[in-house]
Design an enzyme around this catalytic site. Structure first.
Site, short mmCIF file in Angstrom:
data_model
loop_
_atom_site.label_atom_id
_atom_site.label_comp_id
_atom_site.label_asym_id
_atom_site.label_seq_id
_atom_site.Cartn_x
_atom_site.Cartn_y
_atom_site.Cartn_z
CG ASP A 164 -1.72 1.21 1.41
OD1 ASP A 164 -2.41 1.60 0.46
OD2 ASP A 164 -1.67 1.82 2.49
CG ASP A 210 -1.80 7.66 0.47
OD1 ASP A 210 -1.84 8.88 0.56
OD2 ASP A 210 -1.74 7.05 -0.62
CG ASP A 269 -2.18 2.05 6.43
OD1 ASP A 269 -2.59 3.11 6.94
OD2 ASP A 269 -2.45 1.71 5.27
#
Length: 221
Positions: A8, A10, A170
């Protein structure tokens, strides 16, 4: 075909929250809303994307409607595009961790829910685009995470093996994506609210990128 690690963007590879919040606050100023999002307190909302930030600010102002979010979303993207790398930085150890994977002959790519053009621009601005064999954004395919299509596309374009791949992220979105694909996930704790990822029961959790490669070896070799 190689073992494959998909990241991922961001909140995982880069802390983008400051520039995202600045773009949202630009919109609120243009709307005549006095209250602004706070770069620290609202960072968790920032990594969930532009619509989430607009929703939060409009809700606080008592002006929330889906029509307003839809109307102002393009303006937010435009403002973000104009100042995409003022405050954004790669997380400590991220670049070194990716370089180590490449040295050990892993395929490496990105699967993000950031629009593709913005993700490409940011990665090039940060000087790291060439590290990744694929870069799949929210609008690259017909679906976005947690659908498996963008994940598998990222794996395939990076030259990776689907049956020896995993996702580093995240958020609950990343966890759902890996679960849908039937592959392991490693979630990071250093994004805002990061300790909450434990309740998602990923296959592994890391507190720093120095811990990444041993976890990958345990999960996919």
């Amino acid at each position: 075909m190689k073992r494959c690690v998909i990241f991922d963007l961001d909140g995982t590879l880069a802390d983008t929250s400051g520039d995202l919040i600045a773009a949202a606050n630009h919109c609120f100023e243009a709307m005549g809303i006095d209250e602004r999002l706070d770069p620290a307190a609202d960072a968790g909302t920032a990594v969930r994307g532009g619509r989430a930030m607009l929703t939060l600010g409009l809700t606080r102002a008592g002006l929330m409607s889906e029509e307003r979010v839809t109307k102002w979303y393009p303006e937010l993207l435009s403002a973000y595009d104009a100042a995409i790398d003022v405050n954004t930085t790669m997380y400590p150890g991220a670049v070194s961790a990716v370089e180590a994977l490449l040295r050990d002959d892993y395929a490496v790519g990105i699967c993000t829910n950031k629009p593709e053009a913005l993700a490409e621009k940011l990665l090039r601005s940060l000087g790291v685009r060439d590290l990744f064999g694929s870069m799949i954004g929210a609008d690259t395919t017909a679906a976005r995470k947690p659908d498996v299509l963008p994940y598998w596309t990222a794996v395939d374009q990076a030259g990776g093996r689907r049956d020896a791949s995993l996702l580093v992220g995240d958020s609950v979105t990343d966890r759902k994506t890996s679960a849908a694909a039937g592959v392991p996930s490693i979630l990071v704790t250093f994004a805002v609210g990061g300790e909450d990822v434990h309740v998602l029961q990923p296959e592994a959790v890391i507190d720093h990128f120095d811990e990444l490669q041993p976890k990958i070896v345990q999960l996919i070799g």
